[in-house]
Design an enzyme around this catalytic site. Structure first.
Site, mmCIF file in Angstrom:
data_model
loop_
_atom_site.group_PDB
_atom_site.id
_atom_site.type_symbol
_atom_site.label_atom_id
_atom_site.label_comp_id
_atom_site.label_asym_id
_atom_site.label_seq_id
_atom_site.Cartn_x
_atom_site.Cartn_y
_atom_site.Cartn_z
ATOM 1 N N PRO A 97 52.605 59.031 39.152
ATOM 2 C CA PRO A 97 51.437 59.077 40.043
ATOM 3 C C PRO A 97 51.754 59.830 41.320
ATOM 4 C CG PRO A 97 51.627 56.910 39.080
ATOM 5 C CD PRO A 97 52.853 57.670 38.640
ATOM 6 N N CYS A 98 50.849 60.717 41.706
ATOM 7 C CA CYS A 98 51.184 61.701 42.736
ATOM 8 C C CYS A 98 50.544 61.432 44.084
ATOM 9 C CB CYS A 98 50.752 63.091 42.257
ATOM 10 S SG CYS A 98 48.957 63.244 42.029
ATOM 11 N N GLN A 99 49.763 60.366 44.239
ATOM 12 C CA GLN A 99 49.033 60.197 45.482
ATOM 13 C C GLN A 99 49.956 60.101 46.692
ATOM 14 O OE1 GLN A 99 48.478 58.670 42.649
ATOM 15 N NE2 GLN A 99 46.312 58.337 42.258
ATOM 16 N N ASN A 136 53.789 67.469 38.502
ATOM 17 C CA ASN A 136 53.171 66.791 39.634
ATOM 18 C C ASN A 136 52.431 67.797 40.508
ATOM 19 O OD1 ASN A 136 52.726 64.593 41.577
ATOM 20 N ND2 ASN A 136 54.460 63.639 40.542
#
Length: 431
Positions: A97-99, A136
């Site tokens: 997850p890249c947030q 990503n």
């Protein structure tokens, strides 16, 4: 499926989402072993198409339940079985997850989502795949802190990509990395991503090899080598003006309409890839029920915008818009990055947002690939749900993934051939 590349490559997809990476690898002739995804909505779509599907199916192990689970649950619940996979898995892929890394938000080294990358590294130590691909956002390689500074309890200096690449190098992997534009591989979208490509075998820079393979890949797929696939090429047949609309039935909510689809008699090269021999209408075609005032606002945005570029601050101020990113598509050019927010983009010729299927086309998902679950969500559910627009926006474009699969299958075949020749030479020399 590219059987001519020879060697079958067995892969595991971690943080798999709805299956964009897996789909491309399966299309490249790789064999899927398992896909780990904790969100039930995203996993349901992946399972529907790639585990229980008619075209492609994972060779799923009997010991692993077919269901959503986190990487942590996978590691803690099946460590012995995972260890037995060691040396049998050729490729591990996944985009944590890249947030926490994204330059679009507040990059925070303490964001718990960043810890997913460390769990990925635990899996690497157990399985020891021959190749690793991590995908990503481009901000993945941006610095969290300047040298000599710190944030909270973090001792991280530089980027999270630096941390991961250093860890992989320490595990014996040859690491290559950099930014790539999905448009270079035929995707009708200027989607800039950060890729880390690793190998246990010493050799050439695999990331550079991937970039150099783009022209050959586009030619193989029937796309113009020097041609950028445009939005119009991707979704022209989904335009609704002056065409018949019917009730939408695949969302479980009444009152919505969708295009009564009829495939063109002549397919463009890209559309031929998207139709992929499919004879039915694609799903996820639901049109938004825009208010009259919203349609009027879209028209004003169109008049003040520069097509293909995000609406300027002055134009947003004039229109009284608080939203920071909104772009009117340019029909003859590639789309900007498809995000998880459907109102980020306005159609190039119609005063509406894109349908989920139009977003999927721009992400290079073929029409037979069906998305499941609710279309959108809101409020507190945003943190938990993964509706169709989110599944699509978070996915790796299957065309890019297929190019990765092609390259690594060829690399694996060459490596195996080289080892075999070395063995023969050694035996001959010992006679």
């Amino acid at each position: 499926m590219n059987k001519e590349l020879g060697q079958i490559m067995r892969f595991i997809d971690v943080f798999a989402g709805c299956g964009g990476l897996s789909l491309g690898l399966l299309k490249a002739g790789c064999e899927g072993v398992a896909a780990i995804e904790k969100n039930p909505m995203a996993f349901k779509t992946l399972r529907h198409n790639l585990i229980d599907g008619e075209r492609y199916r994972f060779n799923w192990p009997q010991w692993l339940p077919v269901g959503a689970m986190s990487c942590e649950d996978f590691l803690d619940g099946y460590q012995d079985e995972i260890s037995e996979l060691s040396s049998t898995i050729d490729l591990m892929v996944g985009g944590p997850p890249c947030q926490g890394f994204s330059t679009a938000g507040r990059r925070d080294p303490e964001d718990p989502r960043n810890k997913m990358a460390e769990q990925y590294l635990r899996l690497v130590k157990l399985i020891r795949p021959k190749y690793i691909v991590i995908e990503n956002v481009s901000g993945f390689n941006s610095r969290f802190v300047k040298k000599g500074e710190s944030i909270g309890s973090s001792s991280l200096i530089g980027s999270y990509a630096d941390f991961i690449c250093g860890a992989l190098s320490g595990l014996g992997y040859s690491v290559s990395r950099g930014k790539i534009n999905c448009a270079d591989f035929g995707v009708p979208q200027n989607r800039h991503r950060y890729l880390i490509v690793c190998s246990l075998a010493e050799g050439d820079d695999l990331f550079l090899k991937l970039k150099k393979s783009s022209s050959r890949f586009k030619a193989m797929k029937g796309l113009g080598v020097a041609h950028i696939t445009s939005v119009r090429e991707a979704i022209l047949d989904l335009e609704t003006r002056s065409r018949t609309l019917v009730d939408n039935l695949d969302s479980g909510i009444s009152g919505f309409r969708e295009l009564k689809y009829r495939a063109p008699n002549v397919l463009s090269p890209y559309l031929k890839l998207m139709r992929d021999g499919y004879e039915l209408a694609p799903n996820s075609m639901r049109l938004s029920n825009h208010k009259t005032s919203t349609i009027s606002q879209f028209e004003r945005i169109r008049q003040l915008s520069e097509p293909g570029r995000s609406l300027s601050k002055s134009a947003r101020d004039t229109l009284g818009l608080k939203k920071h990113a909104i772009t009117v598509l340019t029909a003859s050019d590639a789309s900007p990055t498809i995000t998880t927010l459907p109102d980020d983009i306005i159609h190039y010729s119609e005063n509406r947002i894109l349908t989920a299927r139009e977003c999927a086309r721009i992400q290079s998902f073929p029409d037979w690939f069906e998305f499941t679950g609710k279309y959108t969500t809101g409020g507190a559910a945003r943190k938990l749900d993964c509706p169709r627009y989110t599944q699509i926006g978070n996915a790796v474009p299957p065309l890019l993934s297929e190019a990765i699969g092609n390259l690594l299958r060829l690399e694996l075949s060459m490596h195996i051939s080289s080892v075999a020749l070395d063995g023969q030479a050694h035996l001959s020399g010992g006679v």
